[in-house]
Every structure is written in C-alpha cells, then in structure tokens.
Scaffold this motif. Structure first.
Motif, PDB file in Angstrom:
ATOM      1  N   GLY A  70       0.822  -1.209   0.000  1.00  0.00           N
ATOM      2  CA  GLY A  70       0.000   0.000   0.000  1.00  0.00           C
ATOM      3  C   GLY A  70       0.854   1.256   0.000  1.00  0.00           C
ATOM      4  N   GLN A  71       2.025   1.185   0.625  1.00  0.00           N
ATOM      5  CA  GLN A  71       2.939   2.323   0.656  1.00  0.00           C
ATOM      6  C   GLN A  71       3.465   2.633  -0.747  1.00  0.00           C
ATOM      7  OE1 GLN A  71       6.480   1.722   2.976  1.00  0.00           O
ATOM      8  NE2 GLN A  71       6.774   3.910   3.315  1.00  0.00           N
ATOM      9  N   VAL A  72       3.744   1.601  -1.526  1.00  0.00           N
ATOM     10  CA  VAL A  72       4.204   1.789  -2.903  1.00  0.00           C
ATOM     11  C   VAL A  72       3.103   2.448  -3.727  1.00  0.00           C
ATOM     12  CG1 VAL A  72       4.804   0.549  -5.019  1.00  0.00           C
ATOM     13  CG2 VAL A  72       5.913  -0.051  -2.878  1.00  0.00           C
ATOM     14  N   ALA A  73       1.868   1.982  -3.553  1.00  0.00           N
ATOM     15  CA  ALA A  73       0.742   2.561  -4.283  1.00  0.00           C
ATOM     16  C   ALA A  73       0.535   4.023  -3.902  1.00  0.00           C
ATOM     17  CB  ALA A  73      -0.520   1.757  -4.016  1.00  0.00           C
ATOM     18  N   ALA A  74       0.646   4.336  -2.626  1.00  0.00           N
ATOM     19  CA  ALA A  74       0.475   5.710  -2.174  1.00  0.00           C
ATOM     20  C   ALA A  74       1.571   6.613  -2.741  1.00  0.00           C
ATOM     21  CB  ALA A  74       0.484   5.766  -0.648  1.00  0.00           C
ATOM     22  N   ARG A  75       2.795   6.109  -2.772  1.00  0.00           N
ATOM     23  CA  ARG A  75       3.909   6.883  -3.330  1.00  0.00           C
ATOM     24  C   ARG A  75       3.693   7.144  -4.825  1.00  0.00           C
ATOM     25  NH1 ARG A  75       8.554   3.788  -2.037  1.00  0.00           N
ATOM     26  NH2 ARG A  75       8.304   4.578   0.054  1.00  0.00           N
ATOM     27  N   LEU A 131       9.278   1.775  -6.618  1.00  0.00           N
ATOM     28  CA  LEU A 131       7.916   1.389  -6.960  1.00  0.00           C
ATOM     29  C   LEU A 131       7.883  -0.035  -7.516  1.00  0.00           C
ATOM     30  CD1 LEU A 131       6.780   4.699  -8.690  1.00  0.00           C
ATOM     31  CD2 LEU A 131       6.406   4.008  -6.326  1.00  0.00           C
ATOM     32  N   ALA A 132       8.559  -0.929  -6.846  1.00  0.00           N
ATOM     33  CA  ALA A 132       8.727  -2.291  -7.360  1.00  0.00           C
ATOM     34  C   ALA A 132       7.558  -3.200  -6.991  1.00  0.00           C
ATOM     35  CB  ALA A 132      10.012  -2.878  -6.808  1.00  0.00           C
ATOM     36  N   PHE A 133       7.239  -4.103  -7.921  1.00  0.00           N
ATOM     37  CA  PHE A 133       6.266  -5.164  -7.692  1.00  0.00           C
ATOM     38  C   PHE A 133       7.030  -6.419  -7.281  1.00  0.00           C
ATOM     39  CE2 PHE A 133       3.848  -2.430 -10.501  1.00  0.00           C
ATOM     40  CZ  PHE A 133       2.571  -2.528  -9.989  1.00  0.00           C
ATOM     41  N   SER A 134       6.307  -7.346  -6.678  1.00  0.00           N
ATOM     42  CA  SER A 134       6.908  -8.633  -6.337  1.00  0.00           C
ATOM     43  C   SER A 134       5.953  -9.746  -6.742  1.00  0.00           C
ATOM     44  CB  SER A 134       7.220  -8.715  -4.835  1.00  0.00           C
ATOM     45  OG  SER A 134       6.037  -8.593  -4.084  1.00  0.00           O
TER      46      SER A 134
END
Length: 136
Positions: A70-75, A131-134
């Motif tokens: 969620g932090q990545v999405a918010a950024r 902004l990396a996915f895993s």
C-alpha cells in the motif's frame, strides 16, 4: 483494509533478470452481473515488470500473483497525481496574481507540468526501484 494490492497474471516473457507479467486491471463494476450492458465497466490488460530474486523458479505461461504494498501505491499516486496537482494549482494562482490574465495563468500552469514530468522521466530508473512489484 488490506495493505497489499494484488493482481493475478500470466508470465508473458522473461528477459535478463526481469519477468514481464500480463495482468488484467478491472474497474470495480467490471465484475458486476450487468457489466456487459453498461458502458461504465472496463478492463485493461497491462504488462508489469518484476525482478524476482530467483528467475529460474518461473516460466512463460505460468500463472502468478503480482503484488505491491500500500505504501508503494500511495507513493505512486503522490508522484503521479498529488504533486502535479499542487504544482498546477500553485502556478495557476501565482501566475494569475502576477499577470492578471486567466489565459496566461492557465497556460503557465499547464506549462509548469512539462518540467515536472520531465524530471520524473529522468529519474525513472531510481523510481522503478522504489515502486517495485513482487511475485507471491
């Protein structure tokens, strides 16, 4: 409320140490029973690049779940929409005060976004790390 955003997808291709996963991004109403009769329902296919720890565990055509915190999405939302909105509004009001012309102010506000998005493009590799996915 979940702190992760997940999408199911299929591995499209693998290149170097990167896996390209095809996901179907759907709007909230796309799963509705009457979505076929409504113009509001939409879904889009997107390719997401993921750099897994061990690429040998995956193969083309494999179904995987791609997630981001969620932090990545918010950024991402802040950089893509929040800051540009503040730049747009700030320059609009400043230019209106200085010039007194609404047309000049509107053009100046829109023109101020060009260098902002240019900076995002210049720093895209640095941002890609943040902004990396895993793959789960």
């Amino acid at each position: 409320m979940s702190t992760k955003i997940s999408h199911s997808g299929v591995i499209e291709s693998m290149e170097g140490n990167s896996v390209h996963v095809r996901i179907v991004q759907t709007s909230a109403c796309a799963a509705c029973k009457v979505a076929g009769y409504c113009n509001a329902a939409e879904s889009k296919e997107k390719i997401v690049d993921v750099a897994p720890v061990d690429i040998s565990l995956y193969k083309v055509g494999q179904v995987v779940t791609v997630s981001a915190s969620g932090q990545v999405a918010a950024r991402a939302l802040l950089w893509g929409f929040g800051i540009p909105f503040l730049v747009l509004v700030g320059v609009l009001f400043a230019a209106l005060q200085v010039s007194g012309s609404e047309g000049v102010a509107a053009f100046s506000a829109l023109a101020a976004l060009v260098p902002y998005y240019g900076l995002l493009w210049v720093f895209r590799e640095k941002m890609r790390e943040q902004l990396a996915f895993s793959i789960e």
